[in-house]
Design an enzyme around this catalytic site. Sequence first.
Site, PDB file in Angstrom:
ATOM      1  N   ARG A 211     -32.018  64.713  -2.080  1.00  0.00           N
ATOM      2  CA  ARG A 211     -32.536  65.549  -0.995  1.00  0.00           C
ATOM      3  C   ARG A 211     -33.931  66.100  -1.291  1.00  0.00           C
ATOM      4  NH1 ARG A 211     -28.175  67.863   2.500  1.00  0.00           N
ATOM      5  NH2 ARG A 211     -26.251  66.768   1.967  1.00  0.00           N
TER       6      ARG A 211
ATOM      7  N   GLU B 220     -32.669  85.048  -1.976  1.00  0.00           N
ATOM      8  CA  GLU B 220     -31.793  84.280  -2.861  1.00  0.00           C
ATOM      9  C   GLU B 220     -31.152  85.041  -4.023  1.00  0.00           C
ATOM     10  OE1 GLU B 220     -34.576  81.547  -0.817  1.00  0.00           O
ATOM     11  OE2 GLU B 220     -35.076  83.052  -2.334  1.00  0.00           O
TER      12      GLU B 220
ATOM     13  N   ASP C 166     -46.597  88.641   0.269  1.00  0.00           N
ATOM     14  CA  ASP C 166     -47.024  89.320   1.493  1.00  0.00           C
ATOM     15  C   ASP C 166     -46.569  90.766   1.429  1.00  0.00           C
ATOM     16  OD1 ASP C 166     -44.319  89.235   3.489  1.00  0.00           O
ATOM     17  OD2 ASP C 166     -44.430  87.682   1.972  1.00  0.00           O
TER      18      ASP C 166
ATOM     19  N   ARG D 140     -48.969  80.037  -2.722  1.00  0.00           N
ATOM     20  CA  ARG D 140     -47.599  80.285  -3.168  1.00  0.00           C
ATOM     21  C   ARG D 140     -47.075  79.134  -4.004  1.00  0.00           C
ATOM     22  NH1 ARG D 140     -47.388  82.215   2.171  1.00  0.00           N
ATOM     23  NH2 ARG D 140     -46.367  80.327   2.936  1.00  0.00           N
TER      24      ARG D 140
ATOM     25  N   GLY E 277     -39.869  83.174  -7.745  1.00  0.00           N
ATOM     26  CA  GLY E 277     -40.056  82.981  -6.320  1.00  0.00           C
ATOM     27  C   GLY E 277     -41.050  83.954  -5.738  1.00  0.00           C
ATOM     28  N   SER E 278     -41.116  83.970  -4.425  1.00  0.00           N
ATOM     29  CA  SER E 278     -42.007  84.887  -3.723  1.00  0.00           C
ATOM     30  C   SER E 278     -41.181  85.955  -3.026  1.00  0.00           C
ATOM     31  CB  SER E 278     -42.871  84.133  -2.710  1.00  0.00           C
ATOM     32  OG  SER E 278     -42.053  83.436  -1.776  1.00  0.00           O
TER      33      SER E 278
ATOM     34  N   GLY F  19     -37.689  78.188  -5.244  1.00  0.00           N
ATOM     35  CA  GLY F  19     -37.240  77.748  -3.933  1.00  0.00           C
ATOM     36  C   GLY F  19     -37.901  76.441  -3.517  1.00  0.00           C
TER      37      GLY F  19
ATOM     38  N   ARG G 269     -34.884  82.655 -11.771  1.00  0.00           N
ATOM     39  CA  ARG G 269     -35.554  82.305 -10.512  1.00  0.00           C
ATOM     40  C   ARG G 269     -36.972  82.841 -10.529  1.00  0.00           C
ATOM     41  NH1 ARG G 269     -36.855  82.214  -5.218  1.00  0.00           N
ATOM     42  NH2 ARG G 269     -37.159  84.198  -4.124  1.00  0.00           N
TER      43      ARG G 269
ATOM     44  N   ARG H 229     -42.983  73.580  -6.424  1.00  0.00           N
ATOM     45  CA  ARG H 229     -43.273  74.542  -7.484  1.00  0.00           C
ATOM     46  C   ARG H 229     -42.583  74.117  -8.780  1.00  0.00           C
ATOM     47  NH1 ARG H 229     -41.968  80.149  -5.584  1.00  0.00           N
ATOM     48  NH2 ARG H 229     -43.941  79.955  -4.453  1.00  0.00           N
TER      49      ARG H 229
END
Length: 235
Positions: A47, A184, A207, A220, A93-94, A24, A91, A28
């Site tokens: 972007r 996601e 978390d 993260r 991610g967190s 995300g 993916r 990262r």
Amino acid sequence: MAKTPTPHIGAQYGEIAETVIMAGDPLRAKFMAENFLDNPVLFNNVRGMLGYTGTHNGKRVSVMGHGMGIPSISIYTYELFNFYDVKTIIRVGSAGSMHEDLHLGDLMIAQGACTDSNYGAQFGLPGTFAPIADFGLLRGAVEACERMGYRYKVGNIFSSDLFYGENNYNDRWRKMQVMAIEMEAAALYMNAARTGKRALAICTISDHLLTGECTSAEERQSTFTKMMDVAFSLI
């Protein structure tokens, strides 16, 4: 098939590998390029959504950000699958844990992805579609965790459209044995299914919704490397 570059990715066709590991946070992706890739070359900065292609153990692979939420990941993965002929997206991610035995730093391998998003309505299916991971990738991730000695769980994840909301339905999802929440995976799995490609989401628990424990933004961004180890082992 549309020509490349696309409206959101500045790469020419052929500059992106058949396997893309996505996060995300674009920083990262930059971290993965600097720490996991040999000779990384920037292919996208549109972007600020950084993307790099290089090699890992001699195999060509790309890393890229996908932004926050289903609308963002759905755009990037659609373009990668449909316009750049990407075959596999993983993916990293967190996620927030909703399980008593899924702790900070543990890995959540998303076998399936529930969602409150309306993204799947576009396919006009006469029922409810169940977004699931590619089994080969999932099995490989489990084997990698066992080999590396990493704590992990495999199961259902909840891809929410909301980070802040008026109502909290987490207890209801927990009663259905959903183990963690992110934003996601469901869209990634739906786009993969629609195009006949492969996808997997591997998340680090950042978390805990039951205990209130959490990690910092810096942690993260740059210390969740176990899920990266697992993802790159699948190349």
